[in-house]
Design a protein around this motif. Structure first.
Motif, PDB file in Angstrom:
ATOM      1  N   GLU A  27       0.828  -1.203   0.000  1.00 11.12           N
ATOM      2  CA  GLU A  27       0.000   0.000   0.000  1.00 11.12           C
ATOM      3  C   GLU A  27       0.867   1.259   0.000  1.00 11.12           C
ATOM      4  O   GLU A  27       0.566   2.237  -0.694  1.00 11.12           O
ATOM      5  CB  GLU A  27      -0.945   0.003   1.201  1.00 11.12           C
ATOM      6  N   ASP A  28       1.957   1.239   0.761  1.00  9.23           N
ATOM      7  CA  ASP A  28       2.850   2.395   0.813  1.00  9.23           C
ATOM      8  C   ASP A  28       3.460   2.669  -0.561  1.00  9.23           C
ATOM      9  O   ASP A  28       3.497   3.821  -1.021  1.00  9.23           O
ATOM     10  CB  ASP A  28       3.949   2.148   1.843  1.00  9.23           C
ATOM     11  N   LEU A  29       3.936   1.624  -1.221  1.00  6.44           N
ATOM     12  CA  LEU A  29       4.557   1.811  -2.529  1.00  6.44           C
ATOM     13  C   LEU A  29       3.527   2.235  -3.571  1.00  6.44           C
ATOM     14  O   LEU A  29       3.818   3.075  -4.434  1.00  6.44           O
ATOM     15  CB  LEU A  29       5.255   0.524  -2.976  1.00  6.44           C
ATOM     16  N   PHE A  57      -2.958  -1.238  -5.711  1.00 11.38           N
ATOM     17  CA  PHE A  57      -3.105  -0.565  -6.998  1.00 11.38           C
ATOM     18  C   PHE A  57      -3.186   0.947  -6.809  1.00 11.38           C
ATOM     19  O   PHE A  57      -3.591   1.441  -5.751  1.00 11.38           O
ATOM     20  CB  PHE A  57      -4.397  -0.999  -7.700  1.00 11.38           C
ATOM     21  N   ASN A  58      -2.841   1.657  -7.878  1.00 12.10           N
ATOM     22  CA  ASN A  58      -3.156   3.065  -7.991  1.00 12.10           C
ATOM     23  C   ASN A  58      -3.400   3.346  -9.475  1.00 12.10           C
ATOM     24  O   ASN A  58      -2.803   2.688 -10.336  1.00 12.10           O
ATOM     25  CB  ASN A  58      -2.027   3.952  -7.456  1.00 12.10           C
ATOM     26  N   ASN A  59      -4.281   4.277  -9.761  1.00 11.85           N
ATOM     27  CA  ASN A  59      -4.630   4.594 -11.145  1.00 11.85           C
ATOM     28  C   ASN A  59      -4.376   6.080 -11.383  1.00 11.85           C
ATOM     29  O   ASN A  59      -4.864   6.926 -10.629  1.00 11.85           O
ATOM     30  CB  ASN A  59      -6.096   4.285 -11.415  1.00 11.85           C
ATOM     31  N   VAL A  60      -3.606   6.381 -12.416  1.00  6.81           N
ATOM     32  CA  VAL A  60      -3.234   7.765 -12.709  1.00  6.81           C
ATOM     33  C   VAL A  60      -3.785   8.157 -14.083  1.00  6.81           C
ATOM     34  O   VAL A  60      -3.657   7.398 -15.053  1.00  6.81           O
ATOM     35  CB  VAL A  60      -1.696   7.936 -12.679  1.00  6.81           C
ATOM     36  N   ARG A  61      -4.373   9.337 -14.145  1.00  7.12           N
ATOM     37  CA  ARG A  61      -4.920   9.849 -15.409  1.00  7.12           C
ATOM     38  C   ARG A  61      -3.791  10.231 -16.360  1.00  7.12           C
ATOM     39  O   ARG A  61      -2.805  10.844 -15.958  1.00  7.12           O
ATOM     40  CB  ARG A  61      -5.807  11.066 -15.125  1.00  7.12           C
ATOM     41  N   LEU A  62      -3.939   9.856 -17.606  1.00  9.43           N
ATOM     42  CA  LEU A  62      -2.958  10.221 -18.619  1.00  9.43           C
ATOM     43  C   LEU A  62      -3.304  11.590 -19.203  1.00  9.43           C
ATOM     44  O   LEU A  62      -4.480  11.936 -19.342  1.00  9.43           O
ATOM     45  CB  LEU A  62      -2.923   9.176 -19.738  1.00  9.43           C
ATOM     46  N   PRO A  63      -2.294  12.378 -19.581  1.00  9.73           N
ATOM     47  CA  PRO A  63      -2.525  13.744 -20.093  1.00  9.73           C
ATOM     48  C   PRO A  63      -2.924  13.739 -21.562  1.00  9.73           C
ATOM     49  O   PRO A  63      -2.267  14.341 -22.415  1.00  9.73           O
ATOM     50  CB  PRO A  63      -1.164  14.412 -19.869  1.00  9.73           C
ATOM     51  N   LEU A  64      -4.013  13.042 -21.861  1.00 11.65           N
ATOM     52  CA  LEU A  64      -4.538  12.974 -23.222  1.00 11.65           C
ATOM     53  C   LEU A  64      -5.955  13.536 -23.237  1.00 11.65           C
ATOM     54  O   LEU A  64      -6.664  13.484 -22.232  1.00 11.65           O
ATOM     55  CB  LEU A  64      -4.543  11.522 -23.720  1.00 11.65           C
ATOM     56  N   ASP A  65      -6.367  14.040 -24.395  1.00 15.61           N
ATOM     57  CA  ASP A  65      -7.693  14.642 -24.536  1.00 15.61           C
ATOM     58  C   ASP A  65      -8.601  13.683 -25.306  1.00 15.61           C
ATOM     59  O   ASP A  65      -8.326  13.337 -26.461  1.00 15.61           O
ATOM     60  CB  ASP A  65      -7.584  15.981 -25.262  1.00 15.61           C
ATOM     61  N   TYR A  66      -9.688  13.269 -24.657  1.00 17.04           N
ATOM     62  CA  TYR A  66     -10.586  12.271 -25.239  1.00 17.04           C
ATOM     63  C   TYR A  66     -11.191  12.750 -26.553  1.00 17.04           C
ATOM     64  O   TYR A  66     -11.310  11.975 -27.511  1.00 17.04           O
ATOM     65  CB  TYR A  66     -11.695  11.954 -24.231  1.00 17.04           C
ATOM     66  N   GLN A  67     -11.555  14.017 -26.618  1.00 20.96           N
ATOM     67  CA  GLN A  67     -12.148  14.558 -27.834  1.00 20.96           C
ATOM     68  C   GLN A  67     -11.093  14.764 -28.914  1.00 20.96           C
ATOM     69  O   GLN A  67     -11.255  14.349 -30.073  1.00 20.96           O
ATOM     70  CB  GLN A  67     -12.854  15.881 -27.526  1.00 20.96           C
ATOM     71  N   GLN A  68      -9.996  15.374 -28.545  1.00 20.14           N
ATOM     72  CA  GLN A  68      -8.980  15.718 -29.538  1.00 20.14           C
ATOM     73  C   GLN A  68      -8.213  14.496 -30.038  1.00 20.14           C
ATOM     74  O   GLN A  68      -7.959  14.354 -31.240  1.00 20.14           O
ATOM     75  CB  GLN A  68      -8.008  16.745 -28.953  1.00 20.14           C
ATOM     76  N   ASP A  69      -7.842  13.610 -29.122  1.00 19.75           N
ATOM     77  CA  ASP A  69      -6.996  12.477 -29.501  1.00 19.75           C
ATOM     78  C   ASP A  69      -7.768  11.262 -29.982  1.00 19.75           C
ATOM     79  O   ASP A  69      -7.244  10.449 -30.744  1.00 19.75           O
ATOM     80  CB  ASP A  69      -6.100  12.078 -28.316  1.00 19.75           C
ATOM     81  N   ALA A  70      -9.027  11.120 -29.540  1.00 16.16           N
ATOM     82  CA  ALA A  70      -9.817   9.951 -29.948  1.00 16.16           C
ATOM     83  C   ALA A  70     -11.112  10.344 -30.643  1.00 16.16           C
ATOM     84  O   ALA A  70     -11.924   9.476 -30.958  1.00 16.16           O
ATOM     85  CB  ALA A  70     -10.124   9.085 -28.733  1.00 16.16           C
ATOM     86  N   GLY A  71     -11.307  11.644 -30.870  1.00 14.00           N
ATOM     87  CA  GLY A  71     -12.527  12.091 -31.522  1.00 14.00           C
ATOM     88  C   GLY A  71     -13.776  11.793 -30.717  1.00 14.00           C
ATOM     89  O   GLY A  71     -14.878  11.681 -31.271  1.00 14.00           O
ATOM     90  N   GLY A  72     -13.602  11.617 -29.389  1.00 17.72           N
ATOM     91  CA  GLY A  72     -14.747  11.317 -28.538  1.00 17.72           C
ATOM     92  C   GLY A  72     -15.307   9.932 -28.750  1.00 17.72           C
ATOM     93  O   GLY A  72     -16.425   9.630 -28.308  1.00 17.72           O
ATOM     94  N   ASP A  73     -14.553   9.052 -29.399  1.00 20.83           N
ATOM     95  CA  ASP A  73     -15.035   7.712 -29.737  1.00 20.83           C
ATOM     96  C   ASP A  73     -14.372   6.668 -28.842  1.00 20.83           C
ATOM     97  O   ASP A  73     -13.134   6.571 -28.794  1.00 20.83           O
ATOM     98  CB  ASP A  73     -14.719   7.409 -31.206  1.00 20.83           C
ATOM     99  N   PHE A  74     -15.178   5.875 -28.147  1.00 23.02           N
ATOM    100  CA  PHE A  74     -14.641   4.907 -27.193  1.00 23.02           C
ATOM    101  C   PHE A  74     -13.776   3.849 -27.885  1.00 23.02           C
ATOM    102  O   PHE A  74     -12.700   3.495 -27.397  1.00 23.02           O
ATOM    103  CB  PHE A  74     -15.784   4.229 -26.429  1.00 23.02           C
TER     104      PHE A  74
END
Length: 464
Positions: free
Chosen positions: A347-349, A378-395
């Protein structure tokens, strides 16, 4: 006169050498760089995704090979007579470890198999509803789809997006229960995680189990990520069924999982998966339909005996449970020993890893105000990417980008990290383990920064 051939002396199954001798001789092992030396990783390789498949130290590998060798030296003697006794020893070891009655514990190949055993054994009636959560593991979600296609059962999803508070998640669960009952239907079973896979967050499984009791719902816990990573007391938790991989966080070779079903529910779990010699058919009055079990009779309950033999497989991993538990006693961290040291270090790491990577990327960690989501390895970190710009808002496009990043990590950087798309955002799941140190996550943060820059430049499109 022909001389009689001398008979070989009878061999007692108890003559199998104590598999824990070598492990008991080991010195203490400090979590971190010293622990890494006990694993098989080549120089330069960073195993940053322990959560998916797990791995195990060299001492356990030697233990595993000993059992595999014994099964080849005398196949019938070992499989028919030695293996059942050693299997009982493993069941006893893991039962003690999770504070459960040994007669409630059997070993199977993996957690998904356990989920299938429960869902395929229950007899669903019209109006019965299976409740599952939005972040259910994909294979388990598809199992529910199969059950609803082939039985009268229906399903309902508890909808939410992380981060969410434990209170809000439990309230959403109760809302689904109330809606099902308001429709005159029966919330028959609820399945949920201890720690979800993607994103890797801790769920309030203790509270969810209590709510199932309050509402008379069968609680099926997918604890693929739990035993060996967080403390578990099944006697206190008391779910209706619980399955946890031991090859992930306990350091048992793949594949091995604990399948816990309390005695009160064992009559419902009539068949293993696949059905094998231990199955007891309903009486038909036709004696000719009886099948002979070719294996030696056992001393356990019919339920336990049912799981002793599910076909000819190499079940050597099942026999390594005592060795894995014994090896873990050697680990130390900040003056602590054994399980306390392991849980504390993980947990510490994980917390430090999240801070290192999020700071480097200029983003944030997936957590709620209570910080309950990150009380694990576990830990989850957000990536500095733009969902609309980089993926066109498409899952689907976002998933393609995540898959491209995964392959680049393997092919160019000799590592792997789990990426996911959740809440119109890319996340990376960081997986702490006793053989990793902060420097590993500093290195990974640099790699992730470069990888995200390549995504923004559109490099992923060139390899589609």
């Amino acid at each position: 006169m022909v001389a009689k051939q001398a008979l070989m002396p009878l061999r007692s199954s108890k003559q199998v050498e104590d598999p824990l001798n070598d492990i008991r001789k080991l010195k203490t092992i400090e979590c971190g760089a010293a622990a890494r030396a006990h694993f098989a990783f080549p120089d330069g390789y960073r195993n940053l995704n322990h959560g998916s498949f797990g791995t195990y130290p060299s001492a356990i590998r030697s233990n595993f090979h000993k059992f595999a060798d014994l099964s080849e030296e005398r196949p019938d003697a070992f499989i028919r007579y030695d293996y059942p006794r050693l299997l009982d020893e493993s069941r006893k070891a893991i039962a003690d470890f999770v504070h459960a009655p040994v007669d409630a514990c059997v070993l199977i190949s993996n957690a998904t198999t356990g989920i299938n055993i429960v869902l395929r054994n229950l007899v669903f009636k019209p109006g019965d509803v299976i409740i599952y959560f939005a972040t259910i593991y994909g294979a388990c979600g598809k199992t529910i789809s199969y059950i609803t296609e082939t039985t009268p059962a229906e399903s309902r999803q508890v909808e939410y997006t992380y981060p969410i508070s434990d209170d809000a998640l439990c309230s959403a669960f109760e809302d689904v229960i109330k809606n099902i009952k308001a429709q005159g239907k029966n919330p028959r079973l609820a399945t949920y995680d201890t720690i979800a896979s993607l994103p890797g967050v801790r769920m309030p499984f203790e509270r969810l189990t209590a709510l199932c009791k309050d509402h008379g719902i069968f609680s099926l816990i997918d604890a693929a990520h739990s035993v060996g990573g967080i403390p578990i007391d099944l006697g206190k938790l008391d779910p209706d069924a619980y399955v946890t991989n031991l090859h992930k966080w306990l350091f048992v070779p793949r594949g091995c999982a604990l399948f816990y079903v309390p005695v009160r529910n064992q009559h419902v779990m009539r068949s293993t998966l696949p059905t094998s010699h231990g199955f007891v058919p309903q009486p038909t009055g036709d004696a000719s339909a009886a099948q002979i079990n070719p294996l030696p009779p056992g001393k356990n309950t019919a339920y336990i005996e049912n799981y002793k033999f599910l076909g000819t497989l190499d079940n050597s991993p099942y026999l390594c449970v005592p060795a894995a538990i014994e090896w873990r006693k050697k680990l130390t961290w900040q003056g602590k020993h054994g399980e306390v040291a392991i849980y504390g270090y993980l947990e510490d790491l994980a917390q430090k890893a999240g801070k290192i990577v999020s700071t480097k990327l200029g983003t944030d960690i997936l957590d709620n105000d209570e910080h309950s989501l990150t009380k694990c390895f576990f830990n989850n970190v957000r990536l500095p990417l733009d969902y609309q710009q980089d993926a066109g808002g498409d899952f689907a496009t976002a998933v393609t980008i995540a898959q491209w990043m995964s392959r680049v990590l393997v092919e160019e950087y000799d590592t792997f990290m789990a990426f996911l798309v959740h809440g119109d955002t890319w996340w990376v799941r960081l997986s702490a383990q006793i053989y990793l140190v902060e420097a590993d996550f500093e290195w990974s943060a640099d790699i992730l920064e470069k990888l995200c820059a390549r995504v923004e430049e559109g490099e992923w499109k060139k390899t589609r």
